[in-house]
Design a protein around this motif. Sequence first.
Motif, PDB file in Angstrom:
ATOM      1  N   VAL A 195       0.861  -1.183   0.000  1.00  9.51           N
ATOM      2  CA  VAL A 195       0.000   0.000   0.000  1.00  9.51           C
ATOM      3  C   VAL A 195       0.895   1.230   0.000  1.00  9.51           C
ATOM      4  CG1 VAL A 195      -1.786   1.293   1.210  1.00  9.51           C
ATOM      5  CG2 VAL A 195      -1.821  -1.201   1.246  1.00  9.51           C
ATOM      6  N   CYS A 196       0.630   2.133  -0.933  1.00  8.52           N
ATOM      7  CA  CYS A 196       1.322   3.429  -0.964  1.00  8.52           C
ATOM      8  C   CYS A 196       0.334   4.514  -0.547  1.00  8.52           C
ATOM      9  CB  CYS A 196       1.861   3.747  -2.358  1.00  8.52           C
ATOM     10  SG  CYS A 196       3.017   2.543  -3.002  1.00  8.52           S
ATOM     11  N   TYR A 197       0.776   5.415   0.310  1.00  8.01           N
ATOM     12  CA  TYR A 197      -0.109   6.521   0.683  1.00  8.01           C
ATOM     13  C   TYR A 197       0.645   7.842   0.514  1.00  8.01           C
ATOM     14  CZ  TYR A 197       2.301   6.676   5.215  1.00  8.01           C
ATOM     15  OH  TYR A 197       3.248   6.773   6.204  1.00  8.01           O
ATOM     16  N   SER A 198      -0.110   8.868   0.155  1.00  5.09           N
ATOM     17  CA  SER A 198       0.479  10.182  -0.087  1.00  5.09           C
ATOM     18  C   SER A 198      -0.605  11.233   0.006  1.00  5.09           C
ATOM     19  CB  SER A 198       1.135  10.224  -1.481  1.00  5.09           C
ATOM     20  OG  SER A 198       1.623  11.514  -1.780  1.00  5.09           O
ATOM     21  N   LEU A 199      -0.198  12.465   0.285  1.00  2.07           N
ATOM     22  CA  LEU A 199      -1.118  13.596   0.273  1.00  2.07           C
ATOM     23  C   LEU A 199      -1.184  14.121  -1.156  1.00  2.07           C
ATOM     24  CD1 LEU A 199      -2.948  15.574   1.744  1.00  2.07           C
ATOM     25  CD2 LEU A 199      -0.925  16.944   2.310  1.00  2.07           C
ATOM     26  N   ARG A 200      -2.232  13.749  -1.861  1.00  5.67           N
ATOM     27  CA  ARG A 200      -2.355  14.082  -3.283  1.00  5.67           C
ATOM     28  C   ARG A 200      -2.574  15.578  -3.504  1.00  5.67           C
ATOM     29  NH1 ARG A 200      -2.637  15.963  -7.349  1.00  5.67           N
ATOM     30  NH2 ARG A 200      -3.621  15.342  -9.291  1.00  5.67           N
ATOM     31  N   LYS A 201      -3.376  16.208  -2.655  1.00  2.63           N
ATOM     32  CA  LYS A 201      -3.694  17.613  -2.853  1.00  2.63           C
ATOM     33  C   LYS A 201      -3.896  18.271  -1.502  1.00  2.63           C
ATOM     34  CE  LYS A 201      -6.660  20.583  -5.700  1.00  2.63           C
ATOM     35  NZ  LYS A 201      -7.822  20.620  -6.619  1.00  2.63           N
ATOM     36  N   LYS A 202      -3.223  19.381  -1.301  1.00  4.80           N
ATOM     37  CA  LYS A 202      -3.336  20.137  -0.044  1.00  4.80           C
ATOM     38  C   LYS A 202      -4.147  21.395  -0.336  1.00  4.80           C
ATOM     39  CE  LYS A 202       0.220  22.328   1.244  1.00  4.80           C
ATOM     40  NZ  LYS A 202       1.615  22.610   1.626  1.00  4.80           N
ATOM     41  N   LYS A 203      -5.437  21.354  -0.025  1.00  4.32           N
ATOM     42  CA  LYS A 203      -6.307  22.485  -0.313  1.00  4.32           C
ATOM     43  C   LYS A 203      -6.154  23.604   0.707  1.00  4.32           C
ATOM     44  CE  LYS A 203      -9.871  19.806  -2.719  1.00  4.32           C
ATOM     45  NZ  LYS A 203     -11.308  19.475  -2.778  1.00  4.32           N
ATOM     46  N   LYS A 204      -5.995  23.233   1.978  1.00  3.78           N
ATOM     47  CA  LYS A 204      -5.878  24.245   3.033  1.00  3.78           C
ATOM     48  C   LYS A 204      -5.066  23.685   4.185  1.00  3.78           C
ATOM     49  CE  LYS A 204      -8.875  25.042   6.242  1.00  3.78           C
ATOM     50  NZ  LYS A 204     -10.072  25.370   7.053  1.00  3.78           N
ATOM     51  N   LEU A 205      -4.150  24.484   4.685  1.00  6.33           N
ATOM     52  CA  LEU A 205      -3.399  24.118   5.881  1.00  6.33           C
ATOM     53  C   LEU A 205      -3.137  25.386   6.676  1.00  6.33           C
ATOM     54  CD1 LEU A 205      -1.896  22.167   7.690  1.00  6.33           C
ATOM     55  CD2 LEU A 205       0.135  22.465   6.246  1.00  6.33           C
ATOM     56  N   ASP A 206      -3.863  25.543   7.758  1.00  7.80           N
ATOM     57  CA  ASP A 206      -3.726  26.717   8.615  1.00  7.80           C
ATOM     58  C   ASP A 206      -3.351  26.272  10.029  1.00  7.80           C
ATOM     59  OD1 ASP A 206      -4.509  28.418   6.536  1.00  7.80           O
ATOM     60  OD2 ASP A 206      -6.626  28.184   7.023  1.00  7.80           O
ATOM     61  N   MET A 239       3.874  15.013   0.572  1.00 13.72           N
ATOM     62  CA  MET A 239       3.125  15.606  -0.521  1.00 13.72           C
ATOM     63  C   MET A 239       3.438  14.896  -1.833  1.00 13.72           C
ATOM     64  SD  MET A 239       0.914  18.077  -0.722  1.00 13.72           S
ATOM     65  CE  MET A 239       0.000  18.802  -2.076  1.00 13.72           C
ATOM     66  N   TRP A 240       2.407  14.532  -2.593  1.00  9.05           N
ATOM     67  CA  TRP A 240       2.572  13.850  -3.875  1.00  9.05           C
ATOM     68  C   TRP A 240       3.473  14.664  -4.801  1.00  9.05           C
ATOM     69  CZ3 TRP A 240       1.249   9.124  -5.599  1.00  9.05           C
ATOM     70  CH2 TRP A 240       1.283   8.904  -6.968  1.00  9.05           C
ATOM     71  N   PRO A 241       4.418  14.026  -5.519  1.00 12.47           N
ATOM     72  CA  PRO A 241       4.535  12.592  -5.795  1.00 12.47           C
ATOM     73  C   PRO A 241       5.308  11.770  -4.764  1.00 12.47           C
ATOM     74  CG  PRO A 241       6.099  13.789  -7.125  1.00 12.47           C
ATOM     75  CD  PRO A 241       5.323  14.828  -6.382  1.00 12.47           C
ATOM     76  N   VAL A 242       5.742  12.384  -3.653  1.00 13.28           N
ATOM     77  CA  VAL A 242       6.347  11.579  -2.584  1.00 13.28           C
ATOM     78  C   VAL A 242       5.310  10.614  -2.062  1.00 13.28           C
ATOM     79  CG1 VAL A 242       7.418  11.675  -0.314  1.00 13.28           C
ATOM     80  CG2 VAL A 242       7.907  13.452  -1.988  1.00 13.28           C
ATOM     81  N   ARG A 243       5.713   9.379  -1.859  1.00 10.16           N
ATOM     82  CA  ARG A 243       4.764   8.391  -1.320  1.00 10.16           C
ATOM     83  C   ARG A 243       5.476   7.484  -0.318  1.00 10.16           C
ATOM     84  NH1 ARG A 243       5.280   6.379  -6.678  1.00 10.16           N
ATOM     85  NH2 ARG A 243       4.753   8.541  -7.213  1.00 10.16           N
ATOM     86  N   LYS A 244       4.719   7.051   0.679  1.00 11.53           N
ATOM     87  CA  LYS A 244       5.212   6.114   1.680  1.00 11.53           C
ATOM     88  C   LYS A 244       4.705   4.717   1.324  1.00 11.53           C
ATOM     89  CE  LYS A 244       7.082   9.372   4.185  1.00 11.53           C
ATOM     90  NZ  LYS A 244       8.552   9.510   4.301  1.00 11.53           N
ATOM     91  N   ILE A 245       5.597   3.726   1.404  1.00 14.79           N
ATOM     92  CA  ILE A 245       5.269   2.361   0.987  1.00 14.79           C
ATOM     93  C   ILE A 245       5.198   1.462   2.219  1.00 14.79           C
ATOM     94  CG2 ILE A 245       5.964   0.410  -0.445  1.00 14.79           C
ATOM     95  CD1 ILE A 245       7.542   2.394  -2.159  1.00 14.79           C
ATOM     96  N   ILE A 246       4.096   0.750   2.331  1.00 11.72           N
ATOM     97  CA  ILE A 246       3.908  -0.220   3.420  1.00 11.72           C
ATOM     98  C   ILE A 246       3.789  -1.607   2.793  1.00 11.72           C
ATOM     99  CG2 ILE A 246       2.493  -0.935   5.373  1.00 11.72           C
ATOM    100  CD1 ILE A 246       1.477   1.904   5.591  1.00 11.72           C
ATOM    101  N   PRO A 247       4.822  -2.444   2.874  1.00 11.95           N
ATOM    102  CA  PRO A 247       4.722  -3.801   2.316  1.00 11.95           C
ATOM    103  C   PRO A 247       3.708  -4.639   3.099  1.00 11.95           C
ATOM    104  CG  PRO A 247       7.012  -3.160   2.693  1.00 11.95           C
ATOM    105  CD  PRO A 247       6.150  -2.154   3.412  1.00 11.95           C
TER     106      PRO A 247
END
Length: 534
Positions: A195-206, A239-247
């Motif tokens: 499983v790869c997970y990543s933050l595809r889109k950051k709409k708001k970060l306050d 943040m995408w395209p960086v992704r974390k991989i969980i085997p």
Amino acid sequence: MGFFVGLLFGLVAGLAIVVLFVRSENSRSNLRTKLATTVAAFARMTVEDSRKILPAEFYPSWVVFSQRQKLTWLNQHLTKIWPYVDEAASDLIKASVEPVLEQYRPVILSSLKFSKFTLGTVAPQFTGVSILEDGADSVIMELEMQWDANSNIVLAIKTYLGVSLPVQVKDIGFTGVFRLIFKPLVNEFPCFGAVCYSLRKKKKLDFTLKVIGGDISTIPGLADAIESTIRDAIEDSIMWPVRKIIPILPGDYSDLELKPVGMLEVKLIQARDLTNKDIIGKSDPYAVLFVRPLPDRTKKSKIINNDLNPIWNEHYEFIIEDATTQHLVVRIYDDEGVQASEFIGCAQVLLSELEPGKVKDVWLNLVKDLEIQRDSKYRGQVHLELLYCPFGMENSFTNPFSSDFSMTSLERVLKNGANGTDDIENEKAVTHKKREIIIRGVLSVTVISAEDLPIVDLMGKADPYVVLTMKKSELKNKTRVVNDSLNPVWNQTFDFVVEDGLHDMLILEVWDHDTFGKVNYLVISYIDSVLFLN
């Protein structure tokens, strides 16, 4: 006799009325049947069917077609298990984020670590999910998340002066889209290898920063430095395209890791009609370009002083990891010296719109915000040339931004002819070649001085100035007026963007300026731009 005739007419009229009534009822029945069939067909229509029948531009603004499904059931379960998620995930996040914070630690700090980290009691809410099509060996899921957290996050920072400050990160508000990639699909439970997970889109970060028991503003620049560090750490770590991989299953998943796939060549040519941010004089614009907004991957142009139509003509290269989703962002600022620069406008180009190996020449309108484009104010335009070169395709096309290709077309023709590598054997062949070439570039002209100009004023000498005009493009520039001189010295430089250097011409006109009378014409000169290219 009249009775029988009337009876006959009555029977005929009655029969006609009956026939017409029956036909009318049959017609209405058929219409109702067709209407019911149509309604049933509309009931079976999908969103894609609706888009095929009626294009998107005919729908009102409040009609939105969304492929995302609601996740009420997931939010309910997440709220129940959130206390356990908080306890399990806090230490994991703290251990993975601290090295990234240290990497982007501001130079004014000697240490930047977490002294306390908990996610809080408020669980995030997933507002939608969608499944993306991406081949047969993977499943891609995107989850839209909103989180107004009450996290307890405290940073322990130390300065080189020995001052220690506990800084609390509070009032976190986040909205974004997480991407989950299940790949590869296998015939062994749970049917995917990792499983790869990543933050595809950051709409708001306050968020806000607060020194516990003090005021963070007592150290100038500290709040901005820490905020920039946190945002850079998020950008670089998840943040995408960086992704974390969980085997999940044993295997080699190196193909899922982040890898460069190509190079984006960008030529920042010029901007025009920029909004003036200065009260006195004009703006001093410069450009900032990036694909990923990291300090070491952001490019900054030179500053053009006092000009709303700056010409840069600068070349940059950017590493691309995902050409289907990444985009180039250009932001134009007005330099204010020691003060913070003023934002003029921004624009972006999707890499998916570029054809590999082919230069794209674009004028982009500047906007206030790339996400919310409600501002219709005209802020100017920026001119770019773009070339995307995927790795592995370098030999299949010629890179026009390379050092060899950066020569003008005429220079390459003459060079090949001089070296004997071309079949140009005489002057006629060279001339024919020149006519087929279009040269684009920036022509820089310095008007130094003039000598022995004729006397045109009745009382005095002359007040000369020079007008420079490109004949084909009709671009004009004018020097300052030198009063009462027949040997004026200007020493002014002007830049012209030349679209067709071989077929354009520079016209120099010297005029005498009269404040209260007619402007007198002194001399004119025509200069073929080919002379500059030779």
